[in-house]
Design a protein around this motif. Structure first.
Motif, PDB file in Angstrom:
ATOM      1  N   UNK A 170      33.642   7.495  23.441  1.00  0.00           N
ATOM      2  CA  UNK A 170      33.284   6.217  24.073  1.00  0.00           C
ATOM      3  C   UNK A 170      31.789   6.127  24.357  1.00  0.00           C
ATOM      4  N   UNK A 171      31.311   4.912  24.555  1.00  0.00           N
ATOM      5  CA  UNK A 171      29.883   4.680  24.766  1.00  0.00           C
ATOM      6  C   UNK A 171      29.428   5.280  26.093  1.00  0.00           C
ATOM      7  N   UNK A 172      28.271   5.958  26.075  1.00  0.00           N
ATOM      8  CA  UNK A 172      27.731   6.589  27.280  1.00  0.00           C
ATOM      9  C   UNK A 172      27.033   5.583  28.191  1.00  0.00           C
ATOM     10  N   UNK A 173      26.682   4.427  27.630  1.00  0.00           N
ATOM     11  CA  UNK A 173      26.071   3.362  28.422  1.00  0.00           C
ATOM     12  C   UNK A 173      26.423   2.016  27.797  1.00  0.00           C
ATOM     13  N   UNK A 174      26.310   0.976  28.600  1.00  0.00           N
ATOM     14  CA  UNK A 174      26.586  -0.383  28.141  1.00  0.00           C
ATOM     15  C   UNK A 174      25.457  -1.301  28.592  1.00  0.00           C
ATOM     16  N   UNK A 175      24.899  -2.044  27.638  1.00  0.00           N
ATOM     17  CA  UNK A 175      23.837  -3.006  27.955  1.00  0.00           C
ATOM     18  C   UNK A 175      24.486  -4.309  28.397  1.00  0.00           C
ATOM     19  N   UNK A 176      24.133  -4.804  29.558  1.00  0.00           N
ATOM     20  CA  UNK A 176      24.723  -6.009  30.097  1.00  0.00           C
ATOM     21  C   UNK A 176      24.034  -7.244  29.539  1.00  0.00           C
ATOM     22  N   UNK A 177      24.660  -8.382  29.745  1.00  0.00           N
ATOM     23  CA  UNK A 177      24.097  -9.646  29.246  1.00  0.00           C
ATOM     24  C   UNK A 177      22.758  -9.965  29.897  1.00  0.00           C
ATOM     25  N   UNK A 178      22.532  -9.476  31.132  1.00  0.00           N
ATOM     26  CA  UNK A 178      21.267  -9.749  31.822  1.00  0.00           C
ATOM     27  C   UNK A 178      20.174  -8.750  31.467  1.00  0.00           C
ATOM     28  N   UNK A 179      20.480  -7.815  30.538  1.00  0.00           N
ATOM     29  CA  UNK A 179      19.485  -6.855  30.099  1.00  0.00           C
ATOM     30  C   UNK A 179      19.502  -5.539  30.845  1.00  0.00           C
ATOM     31  N   UNK A 180      20.196  -5.478  31.974  1.00  0.00           N
ATOM     32  CA  UNK A 180      20.332  -4.226  32.697  1.00  0.00           C
ATOM     33  C   UNK A 180      21.356  -3.334  32.010  1.00  0.00           C
ATOM     34  N   UNK A 181      21.421  -2.075  32.412  1.00  0.00           N
ATOM     35  CA  UNK A 181      22.274  -1.097  31.725  1.00  0.00           C
ATOM     36  C   UNK A 181      23.211  -0.430  32.721  1.00  0.00           C
ATOM     37  N   UNK A 182      24.469  -0.307  32.336  1.00  0.00           N
ATOM     38  CA  UNK A 182      25.449   0.449  33.109  1.00  0.00           C
ATOM     39  C   UNK A 182      25.690   1.798  32.438  1.00  0.00           C
ATOM     40  N   UNK A 183      25.431   2.928  33.120  1.00  0.00           N
ATOM     41  CA  UNK A 183      25.739   4.238  32.543  1.00  0.00           C
ATOM     42  C   UNK A 183      27.239   4.510  32.627  1.00  0.00           C
ATOM     43  N   UNK A 184      27.965   4.089  31.602  1.00  0.00           N
ATOM     44  CA  UNK A 184      29.431   4.128  31.647  1.00  0.00           C
ATOM     45  C   UNK A 184      30.002   5.536  31.578  1.00  0.00           C
ATOM     46  N   UNK A 185      29.179   6.562  31.301  1.00  0.00           N
ATOM     47  CA  UNK A 185      29.690   7.930  31.209  1.00  0.00           C
ATOM     48  C   UNK A 185      30.264   8.430  32.528  1.00  0.00           C
ATOM     49  N   UNK A 186      29.930   7.765  33.635  1.00  0.00           N
ATOM     50  CA  UNK A 186      30.461   8.197  34.929  1.00  0.00           C
ATOM     51  C   UNK A 186      31.941   7.871  35.071  1.00  0.00           C
ATOM     52  N   UNK A 187      32.499   7.099  34.128  1.00  0.00           N
ATOM     53  CA  UNK A 187      33.889   6.672  34.236  1.00  0.00           C
ATOM     54  C   UNK A 187      34.859   7.527  33.419  1.00  0.00           C
ATOM     55  N   UNK A 188      34.335   8.548  32.722  1.00  0.00           N
ATOM     56  CA  UNK A 188      35.229   9.418  31.948  1.00  0.00           C
ATOM     57  C   UNK A 188      34.613  10.809  31.859  1.00  0.00           C
ATOM     58  N   UNK A 189      35.409  11.769  31.399  1.00  0.00           N
ATOM     59  CA  UNK A 189      34.913  13.124  31.191  1.00  0.00           C
ATOM     60  C   UNK A 189      34.012  13.111  29.959  1.00  0.00           C
ATOM     61  N   UNK A 190      32.688  13.177  30.179  1.00  0.00           N
ATOM     62  CA  UNK A 190      31.751  13.006  29.069  1.00  0.00           C
ATOM     63  C   UNK A 190      31.360  14.323  28.395  1.00  0.00           C
ATOM     64  N   UNK A 191      32.056  15.415  28.721  1.00  0.00           N
ATOM     65  CA  UNK A 191      31.742  16.708  28.110  1.00  0.00           C
ATOM     66  C   UNK A 191      31.860  16.619  26.594  1.00  0.00           C
ATOM     67  N   UNK A 192      30.802  16.990  25.886  1.00  0.00           N
ATOM     68  CA  UNK A 192      30.791  16.949  24.432  1.00  0.00           C
ATOM     69  C   UNK A 192      30.585  15.569  23.851  1.00  0.00           C
ATOM     70  N   UNK A 193      30.547  14.555  24.701  1.00  0.00           N
ATOM     71  CA  UNK A 193      30.365  13.171  24.243  1.00  0.00           C
ATOM     72  C   UNK A 193      28.982  12.649  24.617  1.00  0.00           C
ATOM     73  N   UNK A 194      28.547  12.956  25.827  1.00  0.00           N
ATOM     74  CA  UNK A 194      27.249  12.499  26.321  1.00  0.00           C
ATOM     75  C   UNK A 194      26.491  13.670  26.945  1.00  0.00           C
ATOM     76  N   UNK A 195      25.198  13.568  26.928  1.00  0.00           N
ATOM     77  CA  UNK A 195      24.347  14.477  27.695  1.00  0.00           C
ATOM     78  C   UNK A 195      23.456  13.634  28.582  1.00  0.00           C
ATOM     79  N   UNK A 196      23.141  14.161  29.750  1.00  0.00           N
ATOM     80  CA  UNK A 196      22.221  13.455  30.628  1.00  0.00           C
ATOM     81  C   UNK A 196      21.145  14.423  31.112  1.00  0.00           C
ATOM     82  N   UNK A 197      19.939  13.899  31.230  1.00  0.00           N
ATOM     83  CA  UNK A 197      18.775  14.678  31.623  1.00  0.00           C
ATOM     84  C   UNK A 197      18.210  14.022  32.874  1.00  0.00           C
ATOM     85  N   UNK A 198      18.227  14.752  33.994  1.00  0.00           N
ATOM     86  CA  UNK A 198      18.031  14.092  35.278  1.00  0.00           C
ATOM     87  C   UNK A 198      16.858  14.621  36.110  1.00  0.00           C
TER      88      UNK A 198
END
Length: 215
Positions: A66-94
């Motif tokens: 699944x997508x790690x982030x979603x671009x909204x219609x207003x141009x802002x971004x939702x980091x959707x990886x917080x809604x599922x187990x993103x191990x092996x799917x997404x990486x984040x650098x914080x």
């Protein structure tokens, strides 16, 4: 088997007549290389915090879905990886253990820090020197009234890299590491004046974490 290696540099101290602050920069430039990345797999975001401050976040899409982030219609971004187990799917650098600046093949992890600064109608990502000097413009985003009113909660602001800048991966002896560079081959970015900063003294640990490739 992947093994974490911890590299400790002594910053701002003298040992056997050597200035370890300047020596550490040379050692890092010689120790690490960089590998170009597919820029489409990454999203550079600014997370709004309380008190009007911002935090830098870099997301990487390892697998198509699944997508790690979603671009909204207003141009802002939702980091959707917080809604599922993103191990092996997404990486984040914080934090600064996960990203730094590289200019003309020089690793600037010990000499510059990345900071988000709001200036007028823009949010600027700057490489700020730990000693006196000018900051380097790395990325930016426009801050309109509409954006200011909507940022908050799950809404993050996407940053656009300045011309000539790209994301690359730090590597050691040909092995990719879990560390991302904001890199450029020629420093053509605009300089911005900033007050002098004090060089930290003592021991600064830099964790070298091997990158786990997608299978």
């Amino acid at each position: 088997m992947l093994v974490d290696v911890e590299l400790v540099l002594f910053i701002g101290q003298t040992y056997r007549g050597l200035d370890f602050f300047s020596t550490a920069i040379v050692l890092l430039a010689q120790l690490f290389n960089s590998t170009p990345l597919d820029q489409q797999r990454f999203q550079v975001l600014a997370q709004p915090l309380s008190g009007g401050s911002w935090k830098l976040l870099v997301l990487e899409q390892l697998k198509p879905s699944p997508a790690c982030w979603q671009v909204r219609a207003d141009g802002l971004v939702n980091p959707s990886l917080v809604r599922f187990d993103f191990s092996g799917i997404c990486s984040r650098y914080i934090d600064s253990n996960a990203y730094s600046i590289r200019i003309n093949k020089n690793d600037l992890a010990t000499s510059h820090s990345l900071r988000l600064i709001q200036e007028g109608g823009k949010l600027l990502l700057l490489g700020v020197p730990r000693e006196a000097g000018n900051a380097i413009l790395v990325a930016s985003a426009a801050l309109t009234n509409a954006v200011n009113n909507k940022v908050g909660g799950d809404a993050f602001l996407a940053l656009r890299l300045a011309p000539g800048w790209q994301l690359s991966r730090r590597d050691y002896n040909g092995q990719g590491l879990s560390h991302i560079y904001f890199s450029t081959k020629a420093l053509a970015a605009q300089a911005n004046s900033n007050p002098p900063l004090i060089t930290p003294k003592g021991v600064v640990p830099i964790r070298v974490i091997p990158y786990r490739p997608m299978r």
